[in-house]
Design a protein around this motif. Structure first.
Motif, PDB file in Angstrom:
ATOM      1  N   ARG A 120      -3.469   5.261   2.902  1.00 26.32           N
ATOM      2  CA  ARG A 120      -2.490   5.592   3.950  1.00 26.32           C
ATOM      3  C   ARG A 120      -2.821   4.833   5.241  1.00 26.32           C
ATOM      4  O   ARG A 120      -1.933   4.327   5.926  1.00 26.32           O
ATOM      5  CB  ARG A 120      -2.485   7.105   4.197  1.00 26.32           C
ATOM      6  N   CYS A 140       0.838   5.181  -2.494  1.00 27.17           N
ATOM      7  CA  CYS A 140       0.714   6.523  -1.932  1.00 27.17           C
ATOM      8  C   CYS A 140       1.449   7.554  -2.768  1.00 27.17           C
ATOM      9  O   CYS A 140       2.451   8.140  -2.349  1.00 27.17           O
ATOM     10  CB  CYS A 140       1.199   6.542  -0.483  1.00 27.17           C
ATOM     11  N   THR A 183       1.325  11.233  -4.614  1.00 26.39           N
ATOM     12  CA  THR A 183       0.769  12.499  -4.148  1.00 26.39           C
ATOM     13  C   THR A 183      -0.483  12.846  -4.935  1.00 26.39           C
ATOM     14  O   THR A 183      -0.437  12.837  -6.157  1.00 26.39           O
ATOM     15  CB  THR A 183       1.819  13.622  -4.284  1.00 26.39           C
ATOM     16  N   CYS A 214      -1.889  11.023  -1.400  1.00 29.91           N
ATOM     17  CA  CYS A 214      -2.201   9.639  -0.995  1.00 29.91           C
ATOM     18  C   CYS A 214      -3.619   9.602  -0.441  1.00 29.91           C
ATOM     19  O   CYS A 214      -3.943  10.337   0.495  1.00 29.91           O
ATOM     20  CB  CYS A 214      -1.222   9.179   0.069  1.00 29.91           C
ATOM     21  N   THR A 261       0.822  -1.213   0.000  1.00 33.14           N
ATOM     22  CA  THR A 261       0.000   0.000   0.000  1.00 33.14           C
ATOM     23  C   THR A 261       0.854   1.261   0.000  1.00 33.14           C
ATOM     24  O   THR A 261       0.462   2.269  -0.586  1.00 33.14           O
ATOM     25  CB  THR A 261      -0.982   0.031   1.185  1.00 33.14           C
TER      26      THR A 261
END
Length: 185
Positions: free
Chosen positions: A160, A151, A153, A155, A147
């Motif tokens: 998160r 993330c 930009t 995220c 995960t």
């Protein structure tokens, strides 16, 4: 209480107020017109970056044939929002389904959907007596590998929160992971 189990003295506590309206949840909830299945009502919860279509196509037909009255909740923004917010949809859906069916609700969730029911049951104890069982299909209870690589930009909050070791997962798994009165699979 047993280690890893929820305390049993707070079963009737309702939990925090919901910030999502009943009308909003009713629009996001799809249920049969009548509850008559011999195995009772069942709430399907989809995972992150998915929609209710996945569980409707992949799971609902078999569960209906097995005798459940299958309801499906569409979490906002493909379950990308803060899981604490999305869990409120699940809480209100369980309350609505149990009231209409006059029976406890089985919960089946995939990925985040399998873990989101744990958050709801932990923080809204009143739904414990409205729930008959909890089934998680690849639930992200301890986080989901990879995960962090998702993330980019910005995220998404739910991604998160599913990074192993996140503050959300630490809170979810603190003190107890299951409710002693409920069967889990």
């Amino acid at each position: 209480s047993a280690k890893g189990s929820a305390p049993t003295d707070s079963i009737s506590a309702p939990g925090p107020p919901l910030s999502v309206s009943r009308a909003t949840v009713e629009q996001a909830l799809s249920c049969p017109d009548a509850f008559s299945g011999p195995r009772g009502p069942l709430l399907l919860i989809h995972g992150t970056l998915a929609s209710d279509t996945f569980v409707k196509v992949a799971l609902a037909p078999a569960l209906t044939r097995a005798g459940f009255d299958v309801c499906v909740i569409e979490l906002p923004n493909y379950a990308d929002d803060d899981i604490q917010f999305s869990a409120q949809y699940v809480v209100e859906a369980i309350r609505l389904i149990a009231a209409q069916a006059r029976r406890p609700v089985a919960i089946v969730g995939h990925s985040q959907g399998g873990m989101i029911s744990r958050w709801a049951l932990k923080w809204w104890p009143d739904i414990r007596s409205l729930t008959s069982m909890v089934v998680g299909i690849e639930p992200s209870n301890q986080g989901a590998a990879g995960t962090a690589s998702l993330c980019i930009t910005p995220c998404p909050p739910s991604v998160r929160q599913q990074v192993p070791g996140s503050r959300f997962l630490t809170a979810l798994n603190a003190n107890f992971e299951t409710i002693p009165q409920l069967p889990y699979t």
